[in-house]
Design an enzyme around this catalytic site. Structure first.
Site, PDB file in Angstrom:
ATOM      1  N   SER A 101       0.965  -1.125   0.030  1.00 49.27           N
ATOM      2  CA  SER A 101      -0.099   0.158  -0.083  1.00 49.27           C
ATOM      3  C   SER A 101       0.980   1.204   0.092  1.00 49.27           C
ATOM      4  O   SER A 101       2.132   1.110   0.319  1.00 49.27           O
ATOM      5  CB  SER A 101      -1.015   0.101   1.269  1.00 49.27           C
ATOM      6  OG  SER A 101      -0.298   0.563   2.422  1.00 49.27           O
TER       7      SER A 101
ATOM      8  N   LYS B 111       6.461   3.952   4.931  1.00 49.68           N
ATOM      9  CA  LYS B 111       7.286   3.239   5.755  1.00 49.68           C
ATOM     10  C   LYS B 111       8.581   2.786   5.575  1.00 49.68           C
ATOM     11  O   LYS B 111       9.774   2.793   6.115  1.00 49.68           O
ATOM     12  CB  LYS B 111       6.611   2.227   6.698  1.00 49.68           C
ATOM     13  CG  LYS B 111       5.218   2.759   7.261  1.00 49.68           C
ATOM     14  CD  LYS B 111       5.145   3.641   8.261  1.00 49.68           C
ATOM     15  CE  LYS B 111       5.519   3.113   9.714  1.00 49.68           C
ATOM     16  NZ  LYS B 111       4.969   4.327  10.628  1.00 49.68           N
TER      17      LYS B 111
ATOM     18  N   TYR C  35       0.759   3.638   2.018  1.00 46.31           N
ATOM     19  CA  TYR C  35       1.087   3.852   3.592  1.00 46.31           C
ATOM     20  C   TYR C  35       2.357   2.984   3.775  1.00 46.31           C
ATOM     21  O   TYR C  35       3.319   3.463   4.311  1.00 46.31           O
ATOM     22  CB  TYR C  35      -0.097   3.571   4.532  1.00 46.31           C
ATOM     23  CG  TYR C  35       0.361   3.183   5.823  1.00 46.31           C
ATOM     24  CD1 TYR C  35       1.160   4.005   6.850  1.00 46.31           C
ATOM     25  CD2 TYR C  35       0.325   1.753   6.307  1.00 46.31           C
ATOM     26  CE1 TYR C  35       1.567   3.559   7.932  1.00 46.31           C
ATOM     27  CE2 TYR C  35       0.850   1.308   7.349  1.00 46.31           C
ATOM     28  CZ  TYR C  35       1.453   2.406   7.956  1.00 46.31           C
ATOM     29  OH  TYR C  35       2.114   1.760   9.356  1.00 46.31           O
TER      30      TYR C  35
END
Lengths: 395, 395
Positions: free
Chosen positions: A193, A199, A195
């Site tokens: 994803s 990271k 998101y």
């Protein structure tokens, strides 16, 4: 006694972490801009129960325990807000003693937009996720460079950075032999994803800062967290952490239990063979505390895989059904078309020994533990909004 | 005949690329927000000669060749500007025919802040680099997802993404065998500046988009480029590309030749054993054209290492000295304390065969080629500002 700053102190993990460290006698400062709460409001995804503001919670905590958690409300993607935590320009919106607490020994970085579906909702929220998460991390890295290379930075990464490779997932690093020569690299990452991709970028960024400036860092590759209660929240239910049960902000175990409680069939995406590592919120606090107690050396990026067990979606659904049935609930499981582009059956064998080596004692998602979560959620059954559970965010 | 859009069309590589594709009969649109020019002004780093604006250059190009390069001035980190290139909302600031040219077959992404020292100048410029580069790339990725998954996206990455590992650098990917199982990964990356780290993030981002949505992408891991002239710039010197010779925006060969011309000792950082891959600006155009001529399949991220030879800083300094001496210049080499945190002696063995396999014919940095660069720079000797060469950006 140390001074510990918690970035994102209003979040699902941030607030329980603040209480835990405060309870063990540390000086605590929490910072937040309510991004999570405001996002929940904007997307109308609700929370299981109302949660007092960060300032209200700090006041309640002080009334009940006599301990002080200093609160600063501010947007850490603004560099001056972050730098204020080190140069003393910070203004506390609430504190008993408004004097600057000084440069922290430990800084815990939770201040990120943490939802995969949110990051995939549309291009605007994708950009918000990217710029918030990266700028907060970069501001932290430069503040450490400029003000305090001795502060130990603990950051929450995600197991999702690794994706689901066909080889074993090591703890952060991989020794590679190629054409007769050797090199140790960050374990190769490929996320599922936007998101999770931010990271990966966080990890890239801190690995740069650690190599260039000798920063001290621990990066915790965490799996999805479940649970509500921690030792400190039991003091008063007003101290409970934020609990979401929708598809966007609700992690899977929390969401399935809530669905079971209100008779909403458990929504298994596709075949349900998707396997991930999970942990109890109590273990997040243990892991962060164990990391804080064992700071890294200058120029060391230490990476742990922060999970306690691996489970497939089908296993979680079956457990939720079984435990729900014991409560007399009629729990149905419904396989729906997978809204995500992901492998529904795959190899998954991560190593996760490092945190236990520094003293973490795992909780597991036993039927008893899940029953405890059911009991808590059932107290709020009347408040659950059925229509917000499914949003159909596709990618 | 194709419609080709060039993001960052005012830059060192963007403008020559636009002329080349225009010259070979394609419909061209260039987009830029003058970030590079404005940054040069703000940091007072100058350029070797004045360069007409993008609109002026497009007009000159049209007057001299009869060909049209449509110009849009806008900030591609704003999503609506990027999306306008696909949905027709774009407004051309200059064009003969102001009708929307339609969705491009190929989009070439140069729209990034391209300087390592700029990105390390201070935390504000670090943030600008991070947010500009990532948001432009993300906006492009989402625009392709939403409007045109058939458009071939060609992006400039950098060899600096790989750093200087102790094993051979493959072209983008690495097959790894680990505990008896196999997985192909993006070649592990670890960069030496914040700018280079943003390029790693770009790669992470597009690899996500390609896997999720079947985008078509070519990622060119480019080394430092040298040179001024291209076939099209020879038509009129007003068509010359931007040329910087300072430490921040000047690439090493261009900078050393300029230093030699004005009698400024060549500034070798540390031991000078830093080895990188280099290429002539003419070869950048060849590589991008060869990539455009061979679009990838849906769901394919093709990666090439875009260099033609490897050279150490000492080799470049010695060559600059030798060629300069032939022009009767007194060229001195000065080893200065390295302002950067980097290995000054290291293993370096990159593979770079893929672009030659699709038809690129390399130029090399021969004494004759360097002599040509000297001749051009000497024409502008009186305009060189000695005091802007060294800025002492440290990391």
């Amino acid at each position: 006694m140390a001074h510990i700053v918690i970035l994102g102190g209003d979040g699902y993990l941030g607030w329980p972490t603040a209480m835990k460290f405060s309870n063990t006698g540390h000086d605590i400062t929490v910072v937040d801009n309510y991004l999570r709460r405001n996002s929940c409001t904007e997307l109308d995804v609700g929370m299981l129960y109302p949660v007092p503001t960060l300032i209200e919670r700090a006041k309640i905590w002080h009334e009940l325990t006599g301990k002080e958690i200093k609160v600063a409300i501010g947007d850490l993607s603004e560099p001056e807000v972050m730098r204020g935590l080190f140069n003393g320009d910070i203004e506390y919106q609430w504190a008993i003693n408004k004097t600057f607490s000084g440069i922290p020994e430990t800084i815990i970085h939770y201040a990120e937009q943490p939802s995969a579906p949110y990051s995939m909702f549309n291009y605007k929220l994708a950009n918000l996720t990217l710029s918030n998460n990266l700028l907060v991390t970069n501001n932290l890295m430069f503040a450490l460079r400029d003000y305090s290379r001795d502060t130990h930075m603990i950051k929450i990464g995600t197991m999702g950075e690794y994706g689901t490779p066909n080889i074993d997932i090591e703890e952060g690093w991989l020794d590679i032999e190629h054409k007769g020569r050797k090199q140790k690299f960050l374990y190769p990452r490929q996320a599922g994803s936007l998101y999770h991709t931010t990271k990966i970028m966080d990890t890239d960024l801190f690995w740069f800062g650690v190599r260039m400036w000798g920063l001290k860092a621990t990066d915790l590759m965490q799996g999805p967290v479940y649970g509500i209660e921690t030792k400190e929240s039991l003091i008063d239910s007003r101290l409970n952490t934020i609990f979401n049960y929708d598809e966007i902000f609700g992690t899977i175990v929390n969401r399935f239990v809530t669905q079971a409680v209100i008779g909403y069939p458990l929504t298994v995406y596709g075949k349900g063979g998707q396997t991930r590592g999970y942990l109890n919120i109590k273990d997040t606090l243990q892991c962060v505390a164990a990391s804080a107690n064992t700071p890294t050396q200058k120029g060391e990026l230490r990476i742990f895989n922060q999970i306690m067990e691996t489970l497939s979606v089908n296993q979680i659904a079956e457990k939720t059904q079984r435990v729900g049935n014991e409560f007399g609930l009629d729990v149905k499981i419904k396989n729906i078309e997978n809204p995500r582009n992901e492998a529904e059956e795959h190899y998954y064998n991560p190593v996760y020994q490092g945190l236990q080596n520094i003293g973490v004692e795992p909780h597991y998602l036993t039927d008893e533990v899940m029953a405890g979560l059911f009991e808590t959620v059932m107290q709020y059954k009347a408040l659950v909004r059925k229509e917000i559970i499914f949003r159909g965010v596709k990618w």
